[in-house]
Design a protein around this motif. Structure first.
Motif, PDB file in Angstrom:
ATOM      1  N   GLU A 239       0.841  -1.206   0.000  1.00 16.92           N
ATOM      2  CA  GLU A 239       0.000   0.000   0.000  1.00 16.92           C
ATOM      3  C   GLU A 239       0.870   1.247   0.000  1.00 16.92           C
ATOM      4  N   VAL A 240       1.912   1.198   0.796  1.00 12.47           N
ATOM      5  CA  VAL A 240       2.897   2.276   0.794  1.00 12.47           C
ATOM      6  C   VAL A 240       4.206   1.661   0.315  1.00 12.47           C
ATOM      7  N   ASN A 241       4.675   2.107  -0.854  1.00  8.09           N
ATOM      8  CA  ASN A 241       5.901   1.519  -1.393  1.00  8.09           C
ATOM      9  C   ASN A 241       6.778   2.579  -2.026  1.00  8.09           C
ATOM     10  N   VAL A 242       8.032   2.211  -2.204  1.00 10.07           N
ATOM     11  CA  VAL A 242       9.019   3.154  -2.723  1.00 10.07           C
ATOM     12  C   VAL A 242       8.664   3.613  -4.136  1.00 10.07           C
ATOM     13  N   SER A 243       8.188   2.687  -4.966  1.00  8.07           N
ATOM     14  CA  SER A 243       7.915   3.006  -6.370  1.00  8.07           C
ATOM     15  C   SER A 243       6.830   4.073  -6.509  1.00  8.07           C
ATOM     16  N   SER A 244       5.738   3.924  -5.735  1.00  6.54           N
ATOM     17  CA  SER A 244       4.657   4.908  -5.837  1.00  6.54           C
ATOM     18  C   SER A 244       5.089   6.264  -5.280  1.00  6.54           C
ATOM     19  N   ALA A 245       5.860   6.237  -4.182  1.00  7.56           N
ATOM     20  CA  ALA A 245       6.370   7.496  -3.620  1.00  7.56           C
ATOM     21  C   ALA A 245       7.315   8.178  -4.598  1.00  7.56           C
ATOM     22  N   LEU A 246       8.101   7.394  -5.292  1.00 11.89           N
ATOM     23  CA  LEU A 246       9.049   7.938  -6.254  1.00 11.89           C
ATOM     24  C   LEU A 246       8.299   8.546  -7.450  1.00 11.89           C
ATOM     25  N   SER A 247       7.206   7.902  -7.867  1.00 13.26           N
ATOM     26  CA  SER A 247       6.399   8.435  -8.970  1.00 13.26           C
ATOM     27  C   SER A 247       5.842   9.814  -8.614  1.00 13.26           C
ATOM     28  N   LYS A 248       5.366   9.976  -7.367  1.00 14.15           N
ATOM     29  CA  LYS A 248       4.879  11.281  -6.914  1.00 14.15           C
ATOM     30  C   LYS A 248       6.000  12.321  -6.939  1.00 14.15           C
ATOM     31  N   ALA A 249       7.208  11.893  -6.533  1.00 13.27           N
ATOM     32  CA  ALA A 249       8.345  12.818  -6.537  1.00 13.27           C
ATOM     33  C   ALA A 249       8.680  13.250  -7.962  1.00 13.27           C
ATOM     34  N   ILE A 250       8.618  12.292  -8.900  1.00 11.86           N
ATOM     35  CA  ILE A 250       8.911  12.608 -10.306  1.00 11.86           C
ATOM     36  C   ILE A 250       7.858  13.566 -10.857  1.00 11.86           C
ATOM     37  N   ASP A 251       6.555  13.310 -10.552  1.00 14.20           N
ATOM     38  CA  ASP A 251       5.489  14.205 -11.014  1.00 14.20           C
ATOM     39  C   ASP A 251       5.684  15.610 -10.460  1.00 14.20           C
ATOM     40  N   ALA A 252       6.081  15.681  -9.173  1.00 14.06           N
ATOM     41  CA  ALA A 252       6.267  16.989  -8.542  1.00 14.06           C
ATOM     42  C   ALA A 252       7.388  17.771  -9.224  1.00 14.06           C
ATOM     43  N   VAL A 253       8.484  17.113  -9.498  1.00 18.49           N
ATOM     44  CA  VAL A 253       9.627  17.800 -10.127  1.00 18.49           C
ATOM     45  C   VAL A 253       9.304  18.154 -11.578  1.00 18.49           C
ATOM     46  N   ASN A 254       8.548  17.284 -12.273  1.00 17.32           N
ATOM     47  CA  ASN A 254       8.180  17.564 -13.662  1.00 17.32           C
ATOM     48  C   ASN A 254       7.246  18.775 -13.784  1.00 17.32           C
ATOM     49  N   SER A 255       6.573  19.109 -12.681  1.00 25.51           N
ATOM     50  CA  SER A 255       5.651  20.258 -12.716  1.00 25.51           C
ATOM     51  C   SER A 255       6.395  21.590 -12.655  1.00 25.51           C
ATOM     52  N   ILE A 256       7.681  21.540 -12.368  1.00 23.76           N
ATOM     53  CA  ILE A 256       8.476  22.776 -12.294  1.00 23.76           C
ATOM     54  C   ILE A 256       8.681  23.289 -13.712  1.00 23.76           C
ATOM     55  N   SER A 257       8.328  24.561 -13.929  1.00 22.96           N
ATOM     56  CA  SER A 257       8.340  25.094 -15.299  1.00 22.96           C
ATOM     57  C   SER A 257       9.635  25.810 -15.664  1.00 22.96           C
ATOM     58  N   ILE A 258      10.424  26.194 -14.685  1.00 23.03           N
ATOM     59  CA  ILE A 258      11.648  26.945 -15.016  1.00 23.03           C
ATOM     60  C   ILE A 258      12.693  26.006 -15.619  1.00 23.03           C
ATOM     61  N   GLU A 259      13.532  26.578 -16.479  1.00 24.70           N
ATOM     62  CA  GLU A 259      14.630  25.801 -17.066  1.00 24.70           C
ATOM     63  C   GLU A 259      15.891  26.046 -16.256  1.00 24.70           C
ATOM     64  N   ASP A 260      16.408  24.988 -15.685  1.00 21.61           N
ATOM     65  CA  ASP A 260      17.600  25.112 -14.827  1.00 21.61           C
ATOM     66  C   ASP A 260      18.372  23.800 -14.902  1.00 21.61           C
ATOM     67  N   GLU A 261      19.688  23.880 -15.066  1.00 18.79           N
ATOM     68  CA  GLU A 261      20.506  22.664 -15.196  1.00 18.79           C
ATOM     69  C   GLU A 261      20.436  21.802 -13.940  1.00 18.79           C
ATOM     70  N   ALA A 262      20.390  22.434 -12.784  1.00 17.83           N
ATOM     71  CA  ALA A 262      20.322  21.684 -11.531  1.00 17.83           C
ATOM     72  C   ALA A 262      19.022  20.877 -11.450  1.00 17.83           C
ATOM     73  N   ILE A 263      17.894  21.500 -11.905  1.00 18.17           N
ATOM     74  CA  ILE A 263      16.606  20.800 -11.904  1.00 18.17           C
ATOM     75  C   ILE A 263      16.651  19.606 -12.841  1.00 18.17           C
ATOM     76  N   GLU A 264      17.279  19.783 -14.009  1.00 15.41           N
ATOM     77  CA  GLU A 264      17.393  18.693 -14.982  1.00 15.41           C
ATOM     78  C   GLU A 264      18.197  17.519 -14.400  1.00 15.41           C
ATOM     79  N   ASN A 265      19.252  17.848 -13.666  1.00 16.93           N
ATOM     80  CA  ASN A 265      20.065  16.803 -13.024  1.00 16.93           C
ATOM     81  C   ASN A 265      19.246  16.031 -11.985  1.00 16.93           C
ATOM     82  N   ILE A 266      18.397  16.772 -11.249  1.00 13.42           N
ATOM     83  CA  ILE A 266      17.544  16.119 -10.247  1.00 13.42           C
ATOM     84  C   ILE A 266      16.566  15.171 -10.941  1.00 13.42           C
ATOM     85  N   LYS A 267      15.956  15.652 -12.060  1.00 14.86           N
ATOM     86  CA  LYS A 267      15.036  14.796 -12.817  1.00 14.86           C
ATOM     87  C   LYS A 267      15.737  13.519 -13.275  1.00 14.86           C
ATOM     88  N   LYS A 268      16.935  13.698 -13.835  1.00 10.60           N
ATOM     89  CA  LYS A 268      17.689  12.538 -14.340  1.00 10.60           C
ATOM     90  C   LYS A 268      17.959  11.538 -13.216  1.00 10.60           C
TER      91      LYS A 268
END
Length: 557
Positions: A239-268
């Protein structure tokens, strides 16, 4: 060379850390200050038997650690022993003694005492009273000569040893063939029984290790499967697992609209982690499928291991050794069943092997005798340098039966007085002379010796005056090619030191402590005054010690 000695909780030593230099290193101190403990600590690192009585009162363990700088040849020799270095020039040897066990390590890896002794033999030679005594025994003399001559005879000596093993193997085979008929029949029947028992098992090399791993895996399959399932739940399926929590983290970071190399590194990084989690979950699922518990298979493996272990008790501790034994027994049966033919072949092989061994041994003997002439001259010169006023030294050769080191029976002969005939060294040399003879031999062998560090204890036993000065000069010459560490109580020897250390004893809070201190020139002169028997603070004693030091410095330069 030995660059550092660290000792902790060893008898009177609470903790000592000493850095050593090249050249001649001399340690001095009052009687009972702990000089022998320093040598004893090195002996422990050499693999000497460890006694719990050495552990300092009030502590749980003793520790000795030696650090060496080594050359390429020693580093390669250690690698051949599976001893590796992060830094190719540094070797750290540790021996820890507790009340219930002793642990030895080289560069952090635990080693047994056999490996420890083999490795240390490449790093340091230590000569105390026991080592000097080895000169008294004729059986050691051939080793001294061969060490001196190893560049000339090394390959040939190895060939003699190999050929002797072959010769002895053939002799043993011939003895087996020459049994009486009754014994031969009995041995043949027993050999066939053993062959049948092993062959019936249809062993393959390494089978036992594979089966033991399978048995352990199957026996633990249920608990392993449960643990892996829990891990799978945590990563992906719960019910609570790493994969689902990680998906939420990815969605949250993908919602950031500014272009920044540091943000891109975090996404990667997040995508990489997500991919790794998915892969790991898949690996867990696939491995879990292999863990089905099969009672029939478990019984089959258990029975097979019982069969193999029964054979191990009789024929060898591994399947490889059992199969080697099988081959040996098959060869024996073949020889007996083809008796006349095999006997003729065996006698021919034995004759050929003996002839080859005799030829190699004769060649080795000639080379030894040639090297012995040079050895004799150099030892005589070294003994004269050590204040033996009239000395003769000879390597006496006699012929013995064929052996792994040839046909030479060697004994060192010595005469130290004019008109006296040469006699076996053990019958002539006194205790004080033995240490000088060992120093002479070691100095002669220095060019052939690959060990960088030589340690001498009791080298000055029973000597004084001009002889002590001669010993100091010889140690200095030896230290031009090797690091020489010497414990001494004579000012003549200590004055020649390239670096001088004082071992002292003190009492604090009703506890005794031994300590080691490197002396500067002024402190060394003061210690020389004490060693000379004067009052170290008196002007006369200091003046005499200063003159002794200057004389030594002039000789060294």
């Amino acid at each position: 060379m030995l660059v550092n000695l660290h000792v902790k909780n060893l008898a009177l030593i609470e903790e000592v850390d000493v850095d050593f230099d090249e050249g001649l290193v001399v340690l001095t101190g009052e009687t009972g200050a702990g000089k022998s403990l320093v040598i004893g600590s090195v002996n422990l690192a050499l693999g000497e038997k460890a006694s719990k009585d050495l552990i300092r009162t009030g502590t749980d363990y003793s520790l000795v650690e030696l650090t060496f700088k080594v050359g390429e040849s020693v580093a390669n020799a250690l690698k051949d022993m599976d001893i590796y270095m992060e830094n190719d020039s540094e070797v750290v040897v540790t021996r820890k003694i507790s009340k219930d066990r002793s642990v030895a390590k080289i560069n952090g890896e635990t080693v047994n005492l056999k490996t420890l002794k083999a490795a240390m033999s490449l790093l340091v030679d230590i000569y105390g009273q026991h080592e000097h005594q080895t000169l008294l025994y004729k059986k050691n003399h051939l080793n001294f000569l061969d060490d001196f001559a190893k560049s000339d005879i090394g390959d040939l000596k190895g060939k003699v040893s190999d050929e002797y093993k072959n010769y002895k193997k053939l002799l043993t085979a011939l003895e087996e063939m020459q049994m009486d008929n009754a014994t031969q029949t009995k041995e043949l029947e027993f050999a066939k029984f053993e062959i049948n028992e092993i062959e019936s098992a249809n062993l393959t090399e390494g089978e036992d290790e594979t089966l033991e791993a399978d048995f352990k895996k199957m026996n633990n399959s249920q608990s392993t499967s449960q643990s892996l399932s829990e891990a799978y739940e945590c990563l992906t399926a719960g019910e609570v697992n790493v994969s689902s929590a990680l998906s939420k983290a990815i969605d949250a970071v993908n919602s950031i609209s500014i272009e920044d190399e540091a943000i891109e590194n975090i996404k990667k990084s997040l995508y990489d982690v997500d991919s790794l989690i998915s892969q790991t979950s898949g690996d867990i699922s696939e491995y879990n499928k292999t863990l089905e518990y099969d009672p029939a298979r478990v019984k089959e493996v258990e029975d097979r291991l019982d069969t193999i272990n029964t054979l191990k008790l009789k024929y060898g501790q591994t399947t490889e050794l059992i199969l080697d034994y099988l081959k040996d027994r098959q060869d024996f049966v073949s020889r007996i069943e083809n008796y006349e033919e095999e006997l003729e072949k065996l006698n021919a092989d034995l004759k050929k092997a003996k002839s080859s061994l005799e030829k190699l041994s004769a060649d080795l003997s000639l080379k030894r005798k040639k090297s012995a002439k040079e050895f004799e001259k150099k030892v005589v010169k070294a003994l004269e340098d050590l204040n033996f006023l009239s000395v003769e030294f000879k390597v006496d050769f006699k012929t013995k039966d064929l052996s792994s080191d040839g046909i030479d029976d060697v004994e060192f002969m010595l005469s130290t007085n004019p008109g006296e005939p040469l006699k076996p060294l053990g019958d002539v040399a006194s205790g004080g002379e033995l240490s000088r003879i060992m120093l002479a031999i070691k100095s002669v062998m220095a060019d052939a010796d690959e060990v960088d560090t030589l340690i001498f204890d009791e080298i000055d036993a029973g000597i004084s005056g001009k002889t002590a000065t001669a010993v100091g000069e010889k140690l200095d010459l030896l230290a031009r090619k090797n690091q020489v560490i010497c414990i001494s109580h004579l000012s003549q020897i200590a004055s020649m030191a390239d670096s001088h250390y004082l071992i002292s004893k003190s009492v604090r809070d009703d506890k005794t402590f031994s300590e080691v201190e490197k002396l500067d020139r002024d402190a060394s002169v003061k210690e020389l005054a004490r060693l000379s028997g004067g009052i170290e603070d008196s002007d006369l004693a200091i003046k005499h010690a200063e003159e002794l030091k200057k004389e030594a410095e002039n000789k060294k330069s």
